[in-house]
Write an enzyme that holds these catalytic residues in place. Structure first.
Site, PDB file in Angstrom:
ATOM      1  N   LYS A 109      49.173  43.807  36.630  1.00  0.00           N
ATOM      2  CA  LYS A 109      48.208  44.902  36.721  1.00  0.00           C
ATOM      3  C   LYS A 109      48.418  45.698  38.018  1.00  0.00           C
ATOM      4  O   LYS A 109      48.381  46.936  38.014  1.00  0.00           O
ATOM      5  CB  LYS A 109      46.797  44.318  36.675  1.00  0.00           C
ATOM      6  CG  LYS A 109      45.700  45.322  36.417  1.00  0.00           C
ATOM      7  CD  LYS A 109      44.340  44.633  36.349  1.00  0.00           C
ATOM      8  CE  LYS A 109      44.254  43.655  35.208  1.00  0.00           C
ATOM      9  NZ  LYS A 109      42.888  43.092  35.074  1.00  0.00           N
ATOM     10  N   LYS A 121      43.761  34.556  41.092  1.00  0.00           N
ATOM     11  CA  LYS A 121      42.539  34.352  40.308  1.00  0.00           C
ATOM     12  C   LYS A 121      41.889  33.067  40.737  1.00  0.00           C
ATOM     13  O   LYS A 121      42.553  32.125  41.174  1.00  0.00           O
ATOM     14  CB  LYS A 121      42.858  34.271  38.812  1.00  0.00           C
ATOM     15  CG  LYS A 121      41.675  34.661  37.940  1.00  0.00           C
ATOM     16  CD  LYS A 121      41.410  36.156  38.050  1.00  0.00           C
ATOM     17  CE  LYS A 121      40.301  36.595  37.124  1.00  0.00           C
ATOM     18  NZ  LYS A 121      40.150  38.074  37.173  1.00  0.00           N
ATOM     19  N   THR A 205      35.651  49.141  36.675  1.00  0.00           N
ATOM     20  CA  THR A 205      36.387  48.701  35.486  1.00  0.00           C
ATOM     21  C   THR A 205      35.977  49.519  34.275  1.00  0.00           C
ATOM     22  O   THR A 205      36.823  49.967  33.486  1.00  0.00           O
ATOM     23  CB  THR A 205      36.157  47.208  35.226  1.00  0.00           C
ATOM     24  OG1 THR A 205      36.548  46.454  36.388  1.00  0.00           O
ATOM     25  CG2 THR A 205      36.970  46.723  34.032  1.00  0.00           C
ATOM     26  N   ASN A 236      28.577  43.496  32.681  1.00  0.00           N
ATOM     27  CA  ASN A 236      28.816  44.595  33.610  1.00  0.00           C
ATOM     28  C   ASN A 236      29.767  45.632  33.019  1.00  0.00           C
ATOM     29  O   ASN A 236      29.463  46.829  32.978  1.00  0.00           O
ATOM     30  CB  ASN A 236      29.391  44.051  34.921  1.00  0.00           C
ATOM     31  CG  ASN A 236      29.615  45.148  35.945  1.00  0.00           C
ATOM     32  OD1 ASN A 236      28.669  45.750  36.422  1.00  0.00           O
ATOM     33  ND2 ASN A 236      30.867  45.425  36.267  1.00  0.00           N
ATOM     34  N   SER A 363      38.871  48.003  44.047  1.00  0.00           N
ATOM     35  CA  SER A 363      38.870  46.921  45.036  1.00  0.00           C
ATOM     36  C   SER A 363      39.880  47.225  46.142  1.00  0.00           C
ATOM     37  O   SER A 363      39.626  46.979  47.325  1.00  0.00           O
ATOM     38  CB  SER A 363      39.222  45.581  44.371  1.00  0.00           C
ATOM     39  OG  SER A 363      38.106  45.005  43.761  1.00  0.00           O
TER      40      SER A 363
END
Length: 431
Positions: A109, A121, A205, A236, A363
């Site tokens: 990504k 992660k 996102t 969200n 981010s």
């Protein structure tokens, strides 16, 4: 709420999203993409597993006075392009396999969007919906203490993920600051604005998915207004996306949460549903009978957006979908076998590592602002996010056209190219 909402019986069980192995899915498409690029097998062997993987036990004093030990993980896939970056999820079905795969996806990504990060992660096996605020705080702080030696603003930068939020990031930041004995806002992203968070991070996102859909509509000469969209997931990401689509005139005909789903072919009242959902995105409890998540996926729509969990579109149900376009807002929602069937049916799948990359992009913006000590307006954040998403989509589409491959494989090709080239320049591998 309109009266013609279609409902059916549901077992109301927590959805089991471990039907497919995420790591096997990641490695399978990774191998294909490496072959497309003509790279050596050592590239695949190097990238198929994370460079580092930490498994931890976190003791937490519960409100009843007993101590419960929680299992946690942190995977760092590759740091050739820069410090690793990735969210932390709290979920009862978190596994080591899943965390490793998600770290790999995050590397790709970052490569697709041209961000100077590698993928990481984290996760904790827990049921946050049954924990008190105090228990969640103690668990969050315990996680930071356990991983503090391998994370940091120039090592590995965590962020929110499934069932974690800005408050949890604030607790984690505070714990890290106490351990390091200095203020370090760049350690973690997705923070509250008062602690160095970025404008637009909470909705990033969802906005990225929206911009991706708008790009597809633009390239196909279609209007977003009037499109029938199903959003599987109402947390969200799914909640904000459903709201934006509703505001722009699209018909959100179906939504779901962890307990069930609702569908109305004339369009749902999204503002009403958002006003009634709980802090975990649950709204189906308002109704006596609901559809299952599986039934919702098979309802008719123009665009299907899986925005909840992985492995929900499989070989078993790919032939039953009644959509023209799938945009993956969740991580790994479509299996490789399903992709093959969907391609044969002419259904385009815009992959997760492209479509849902808005979160990591903003981010990155937050981290830049923390490092500079200078903060941007929401308009600036959204403008730069839109530019990134548009450019990344065109790059993936061009790669798909160049090699005659689907967009999923093309996105892997774009992501791998960046990671592999950086790794070769460092002398780690030979292409």
């Amino acid at each position: 709420m309109e009266n013609n909402v279609q409902v059916k019986a549901s077992e109301k069980e927590r959805q089991d999203y471990k039907k497919q192995s995420p790591q096997e899915e990641f490695q399978s498409i990774l191998k294909e993409a490496v072959a497309v690029l003509g790279y050596s097998d050592e590239v695949f062997q190097f990238l198929k597993e994370p460079m580092r993987f930490l498994e931890i036990n976190i003791p937490v004093r519960m409100d009843n006075g007993r101590t419960e030990v929680f299992r946690g993980y942190r995977a760092q896939h590759n740091d050739a392009n820069g410090p690793t970056k990735g969210g932390i999820r709290f979920h009862p079905d978190v596994t080591a396999d899943e965390v490793k795969a998600l770290a790999g996806w995050m590397s790709l990504k970052c490569g697709v969007t041209g961000i100077p990060y590698g993928g990481a992660k984290g996760g904790i096996v827990c049921e946050p919906r049954s924990m008190s605020t105090g228990e969640l705080e103690r668990l969050s702080r315990g996680y930071v203490r356990a991983v503090s030696q391998i994370v940091g603003p120039t090592k590995d930068i965590p962020a929110p993920d499934m069932y974690t939020n800005s408050q949890i990031m604030a607790w984690m930041l505070d714990e890290y600051d106490h351990i390091r004995e200095f203020d370090s806002p760049g350690f973690i992203t997705g923070k509250p604005l008062a602690l160095g968070g970025s404008q637009g991070r909470e909705t990033a996102t969802s906005k990225g998915v929206l911009y991706t859909l708008q790009t597809v509509c633009q390239l196909r000469g279609k209007k977003l207004k009037g499109l029938k969209v199903i959003v599987q997931g109402f947390g969200n990401v799914g909640g904000y996306l459903a709201y934006y689509l509703h505001e722009l005139g699209a018909k959100v005909v179906g939504i779901s949460d962890a307990l069930g789903a609702i569908y109305d072919e004339s369009g749902l009242d999204i503002p009403y549903l958002l006003s009634r959902r709980d802090s975990f995105g649950i709204v189906s409890g308002l109704f006596d009978d609901v559809l299952t998540n599986e039934e919702l996926l098979q309802k008719e729509c123009d665009v299907l957006v899986p925005a909840a969990i992985g492995g929900v579109i499989t070989e078993d149900n790919a032939d039953l979908l009644k959509c023209q376009l799938i945009i993956e807002a969740a991580n790994g929602p479509t299996t490789k076998g399903a992709l093959r069937k969907l391609s044969e049916r002419g259904i385009t799948v815009v992959p997760d590592i492209l479509a849902n990359s808005g979160g990591v992009v903003v981010s990155y913006f937050e981290w830049c602002q923390n490092n500079q000590g200078y903060y941007w307006t929401e308009e600036t954040v959204e403008e730069r996010l839109k530019e990134k998403m548009y450019a990344s989509f065109l790059a993936v589409k061009e790669t798909a056209d160049q090699f005659g491959i689907d967009m999923k494989t093309a996105a892997y090709v774009e992501g791998i190219r960046k990671v592999a080239e950086a790794s070769e320049l460092r002398g780690w591998i030979s292409l």
